[in-house]
Design a protein around this motif. Structure first.
Motif, short mmCIF file in Angstrom:
data_model
loop_
_atom_site.label_atom_id
_atom_site.label_comp_id
_atom_site.label_asym_id
_atom_site.label_seq_id
_atom_site.Cartn_x
_atom_site.Cartn_y
_atom_site.Cartn_z
N SER A 168 37.19 57.92 53.39
CA SER A 168 38.14 57.81 52.47
C SER A 168 38.43 56.11 51.38
N LEU A 169 38.58 56.69 50.38
CA LEU A 169 39.61 55.31 50.02
C LEU A 169 40.38 54.17 50.70
N LEU A 170 41.56 55.28 51.26
CA LEU A 170 42.26 54.80 52.10
C LEU A 170 41.31 54.21 53.54
N GLU A 171 40.55 54.71 54.64
CA GLU A 171 39.99 54.24 55.25
C GLU A 171 39.25 53.13 55.12
N ARG A 172 38.52 53.21 53.55
CA ARG A 172 37.97 51.02 53.65
C ARG A 172 39.22 50.34 53.04
N ASP A 173 40.48 50.55 52.57
CA ASP A 173 41.33 49.46 52.81
C ASP A 173 41.51 49.15 53.36
N ARG A 174 41.41 50.40 54.96
CA ARG A 174 42.28 50.16 56.58
C ARG A 174 40.63 48.60 56.98
N ALA A 175 39.60 49.00 56.17
CA ALA A 175 38.42 48.23 57.24
C ALA A 175 38.79 46.78 56.37
N ALA A 176 38.71 47.45 55.30
CA ALA A 176 38.49 46.12 54.97
C ALA A 176 39.67 44.80 55.15
N GLU A 177 41.30 45.24 55.04
CA GLU A 177 42.10 44.70 55.60
C GLU A 177 41.76 43.69 57.29
N PHE A 178 41.33 44.56 57.90
CA PHE A 178 40.87 44.65 58.96
C PHE A 178 40.01 43.21 59.21
N PHE A 179 38.97 43.47 58.25
CA PHE A 179 38.25 42.38 58.31
C PHE A 179 38.78 40.85 57.63
N ALA A 180 39.88 41.42 57.39
CA ALA A 180 40.67 39.57 56.52
C ALA A 180 41.75 39.29 57.39
N SER A 181 42.02 39.85 58.34
CA SER A 181 43.29 38.98 58.27
C SER A 181 43.06 37.74 59.19
N PRO A 182 43.39 37.34 59.50
CA PRO A 182 42.26 35.71 60.15
C PRO A 182 43.14 35.37 61.66
N GLU A 183 44.00 36.55 61.82
CA GLU A 183 44.69 36.46 63.35
C GLU A 183 44.28 37.46 64.12
N ASP A 184 43.78 38.89 63.26
CA ASP A 184 43.38 40.12 64.19
C ASP A 184 42.82 40.53 63.80
N GLY A 185 41.31 40.02 63.01
CA GLY A 185 40.17 40.55 61.69
C GLY A 185 39.00 40.68 63.32
N CYS A 186 37.93 41.07 62.42
CA CYS A 186 36.47 40.75 63.08
C CYS A 186 35.78 39.76 61.96
N PRO A 187 34.81 40.09 62.89
CA PRO A 187 34.29 38.61 62.50
C PRO A 187 32.88 39.10 60.96
N VAL A 188 32.92 40.03 61.25
CA VAL A 188 31.61 41.39 59.77
C VAL A 188 32.32 42.57 59.54
N LEU A 189 31.84 42.07 58.69
CA LEU A 189 32.18 43.81 58.18
C LEU A 189 30.99 44.03 57.25
N LEU A 190 30.78 45.64 57.77
CA LEU A 190 29.16 45.92 57.61
C LEU A 190 29.40 46.58 56.12
N CYS A 191 28.94 46.98 55.46
CA CYS A 191 28.41 47.22 53.96
C CYS A 191 27.87 48.18 53.74
N SER A 192 27.49 49.69 52.94
CA SER A 192 26.76 49.94 52.61
C SER A 192 26.69 49.38 51.50
N GLU A 193 25.46 50.16 50.47
CA GLU A 193 25.26 49.55 48.57
C GLU A 193 26.61 49.51 48.42
N ILE A 194 27.74 50.63 48.73
CA ILE A 194 29.06 50.50 47.81
C ILE A 194 29.75 49.05 48.03
N GLY A 195 29.87 48.57 49.12
CA GLY A 195 30.04 47.36 49.24
C GLY A 195 30.31 46.11 48.12
N SER A 196 28.83 46.28 47.46
CA SER A 196 28.61 45.48 46.41
C SER A 196 29.38 46.15 45.22
N GLU A 197 30.33 46.60 44.71
CA GLU A 197 31.03 46.96 43.87
C GLU A 197 32.35 47.25 44.38
#
Length: 890
Positions: A462-491
């Motif tokens: 869902s859009l909310l789940e994608r938002d949370r994934a992007a936020e988790f990845f972006a967080s400089p303190e608690d984030g993860c090193p990699v965001l795994l995207c399907s083709e939708i990640g390029s848009e």
């Protein structure tokens, strides 16, 4: 007027119910003994009251008040006469100007119950803090309306001078018809969104349609919502068929629509779109609709039907100069009627380039203006290049040929990825691949088998789940090193804070490859973009990599990729299976691709027009716009105002950190807010924080929630009446004052944008209990610190005691308010005359030099001045607020 409690009740009198003001104006039908009967015609309700305790307020119009007859017409009162207890009004009817006389029994029942005077008469008051909030809103609204950058404040985007210059230049133009043709990555979508938002907020446009390639519809919807807080509706085939059940023209159902390009191929929907009275059309990827096709003819009809048109394309001459000419014809068929003449003009204009370069270098703006005014497409086409704008990162490609002994394709790539992430701790990596299944498989490999945290982002979420994934990845303190995207990640998403892109597999189309790389390589990127491309020998990806290398697709933005794909896709198909081994044939294909790519790039370079670049970006003016935005965004003031608003209107706001907070509705809300979900949302007033956290709503003075708050507090009754206690030992106890606030505005069509010359004005008058004007002696807010809250019961009692005198004071103050209003009107008339005369002179001079200036533009300036002058002759002055201040020094 005598005190209501000892008033003689007479049938035919009009009264307000202090406890049921929403009932409208009541008619006293019977007064027998100690009982009163009142009919409320607006609701057809009857009430019975004890005459000694009736919660009723006498309704009385005074000279110069505006009344309404039961039949609906309005009149201005000139004389009031009491005949046996029933008031008779004489005045002038507004629509015919004839003299009329009528008893109060004939007044309309739908009295303005929210009017401050009506509320005072009925004893309705608000808290002191609500009154103060209303006064703040009046000031904020006036300042916003006067701003030169209204509509450019609220984009969730970096403030880039070249985009702001184009948006400011075009948004205010009468019916702009232009081609936005910036090179890839310079932000044409942002420019179009800025123009759109400014026109919608100013009133220049009310209905907008955006036609985009089918695959980009959802991306546009997301960008419009996230970047500009604009809620558009998607009208695809299914939506049109459903809407057709209830509407003759399906597009009349919404004001703002996104339409897939394929829908134009339906004559039914294309015709309805043309007839739906949209005033702004935006066409993305306009070069995809080829000239001399049925699809292009349908677009031509649509462009002819809609007055303002923005065509977007990064490759205006991709289909050749004749294709470019055809698109200019969409904008102005009268101006561009001969291709031969157009070619000749273009060649002659290029001779002006050396002189224009010199003028730009020495800062001779006025001379440069005159020179560029001669340029044929100067008002129709805006094209910035990366070379002209600057500020872009480098790209470095890191191809990795994997060992066949490392396992199958997935295993070899996954193992390499695990090692790459460990080598580059703590850097951030974006990985994009073709499918959600591959994303999930990679996630399991990294997280379950090797303990590497990863966020996933794919179309199954869902859009909310994608938002949370992007936020988790972006967080400089608690984030993860990699965001795994399907083709939708390029848009639809930008990840400028990351500098590493992993292309786990390669897309077949060059434009899709450019979209992937463009998530990182764009304005705002602060470092070199590292592109990692793993592939197995003689695999599909190996062949694709070599083909992309031949056209230099990894080294720089690739404007020729789509054309190369159209020319070579059939020859490439056998290699996509990874089973074709004709090395000589592939080497020849690579060589041919490289040669053709260079030919196409040379054509683009030859078509690159330095005059267009100079016309599309003037640094000095762009920086002035940028400075105005930084001055007018006033984020700290906005945050304080909105937090007070939320507190007064029953919303909870919990600060999460210094830059953001959690806003959520409660059961005590006074009104619904646009775009506020039941679960609440995170908001920020910081542009930088919003850019780094896309899931957070960015609030500015342009945002719908802020505009809604300003509208509520300046048009509704909130805070319009107030009673406050003052503690001043220098004044006698019981001394009282009435502070009156008036609003003055113009009644004019929205498209005239009257507030540019005459924003809603606030007029303040302060009277003492004798009606003496103290406005000049006591400035606004001077005794605010001495005031304190008074409960509603006390306030009601005071109003009942003072309302007769207050009504008389309000009447006597009207003339003083008109005098202040006239000063504002005179200033506005003078500015209107000066600015419009200057604009008309420039446009007429420009028209003599450049036939691209339409006569309709010149006529529109004259018409606007005439209509605004008429509106200024009939300003609307209204009582907006009443505050009673009673001194009680103990």
């Amino acid at each position: 007027m005598a005190n209501d409690s000892v008033h003689t009740y007479v049938a035919g009198q009009r009264w307000l119910s202090e406890t049921e003001l929403e009932q409208g104006l009541g008619l006293l039908t019977q007064a027998e003994g100690r009982t009163l009967t009142v009919l409320f015609p607006a609701t057809d309700e009857v009430r019975h009251y004890a005459s000694q305790q009736a919660p009723l307020a006498r309704y009385r119009l005074l000279p110069d008040d505006r009344g309404q007859h039961a039949e609906g017409w309005f009149f201005r009162v000139t004389e009031v006469e009491d005949k046996a207890g029933v008031l008779h009004y004489t005045g002038h009817r507004e629509d015919t100007n004839e003299t009329v006389s009528l008893p109060e029994t004939q007044l309309a029942a739908q009295v303005a119950t929210q009017h401050p005077l009506t509320r005072v008469l009925a004893g309705k008051t608000d808290r002191l803090d609500m009154y103060r909030l209303r006064q703040q809103a009046q000031r904020h609204l006036q300042r916003w309306q006067q701003s030169s950058v209204t509509g450019l404040l609220g984009a969730r985007a970096q403030l880039l001078p070249h985009q702001l210059y184009i948006a400011h230049t075009l948004a205010d133009r009468y019916q702009p018809r232009v081609l936005l043709a910036d090179e890839v990555g310079l932000g044409k979508t942002i420019e179009a969104g800025l123009i759109l938002q400014r026109r919608l907020l100013s009133g220049r446009s009310q209905r907008a349609a955006i036609v985009v390639p089918d695959s980009l519809c959802h991306q546009w919807l997301i960008e419009l919502k996230r970047r500009f807080a604009l809620a558009f509706s998607l009208f695809d085939q299914e939506r049109c068929e459903q809407t057709a059940i209830d509407f003759d023209n399906v597009f009349s159902a919404e004001q703002l629509v996104v339409v897939p390009q394929s829908l134009l191929q339906s004559e039914r929907w294309q015709t309805q779109l043309s007839e739906a009275a949209f005033d702004l059309l935006i066409v993305d990827e306009a070069h995809r609709i080829a000239p001399k096709t049925a699809h292009f003819a349908q677009l031509q009809q649509l462009c002819a039907a809609i007055p303002s048109v923005l065509l977007l394309t990064a490759t205006p001459q991709q289909a050749g100069l004749d294709g470019h000419f055809a698109r200019l014809q969409l904008l102005d068929p009268d101006r561009f009627h001969s291709f031969e003449a157009f070619v000749e003009e273009q060649q002659s204009y290029r001779q002006l380039t050396p002189l224009a370069e010199v003028l730009a270098r020495v800062g001779a703006d006025k001379l440069l203006d005159r020179l560029l005014d001669h340029y044929g497409t100067g008002r129709l086409m805006y094209r910035n290049s990366r070379a002209h704008v600057g500020g872009f990162p480098e790209r470095q490609c890191h191809p990795v040929e994997l060992d066949e002994a490392a396992g199958d394709d997935f295993s070899a790539k996954a193992t390499w990825l695990k090692d790459l992430l460990r080598q580059h701790k703590p850097e951030k990596f974006i990985l994009i691949c073709r499918s959600a299944a591959t994303v999930q498989k990679l996630y399991d490999f990294l997280r379950v088998q090797h303990g590497v945290h990863a966020a996933v982002f794919h179309e199954g979420m869902s859009l909310l789940e994608r938002d949370r994934a992007a936020e988790f990845f972006a967080s400089p303190e608690d984030g993860c090193p990699v965001l795994l995207c399907s083709e939708i990640g390029s848009e639809g998403r930008n990840f400028q804070f990351a500098h590493h892109l992993v292309l786990f597999d390669l897309p077949e189309h060059p434009d899709l490859l450019e979209q992937r790389i463009g998530r990182l390589d764009r304005l705002g990127q602060t470092d070199t973009v590292h592109i990692h491309v793993p592939f197995m020998p003689e695999s599909r990806d190996a062949y694709l990599f070599e083909w992309y290398q031949a056209m230099q697709a990894f080294a720089a933005p690739n404007a020729v990729g789509a054309t190369l794909y159209d020319e070579f896709s059939e020859q490439l198909q056998p290699y996509f299976t990874g089973q074709f081994h004709d090395e000589f044939g592939f080497a020849e294909l690579i060589e041919t691709t490289a040669e053709r790519a260079e030919q196409l790039r040379e054509q683009i370079r030859a078509g690159r027009d330095r005059l267009q670049e100079l016309n599309a970006y003037r640094p000095q003016r762009a920086n002035a716009i940028l400075e105005a935005i930084e001055k007018d965004e006033r984020s700290a003031e906005l945050a304080a105002f909105m937090q007070d608003f939320w507190a007064r209107f029953g919303l909870d706001y919990d600060e999460l950190n210094a830059e953001s907070g959690w806003l959520r509705p409660t059961e005590h809300m006074r009104t619904q807010l646009p775009g506020l979900p039941d679960e609440g949302l995170t908001v920020t007033f910081s542009r930088d924080y919003a850019l780094a956290n896309e899931q957070v709503e960015f609030l500015s003075w342009d945002h719908p929630q802020v505009q809604h708050a300003l509208e509520l507090l300046t048009t509704d009754s909130y805070g319009s009446t107030c009673v406050a206690l003052m503690q001043n030992r220098a004044l006698p106890a019981g001394a009282w004052f009435v502070e009156l606030g008036y609003s003055s505005r113009l009644t004019a069509p929205a498209a005239l944008v009257a507030h540019e010359f005459y924003p809603q004005q606030g007029i303040r008058l302060l009277l003492d209990s004798k009606g003496r004007d103290l406005t000049a002696r006591v400035q606004a807010g001077a005794f605010d610190k001495q005031l304190s809250f008074i409960d509603k019961k006390q306030a009601r009692a005071m109003l009942q005691e003072l309302r007769q005198t207050i009504q008389q004071h309000i009447q006597s103050a009207w003339r003083a308010a008109e005098v202040q209003q006239q000063t504002f009107i005179d200033d506005a008339k003078q500015r209107l005359e000066q600015e419009m005369a200057s604009a008309q002179q420039r446009l007429l001079e420009l028209q003599q030099r450049n036939p691209a200036v339409r006569q309709s533009e010149v006529d529109a300036l004259t018409e606007r001045q005439q209509q605004l002058s008429l509106a200024l002759s009939k300003p609307m002055l209204q009582l907006d607020s009443v505050r009673i201040v009673v001194n009680s020094p103990k």
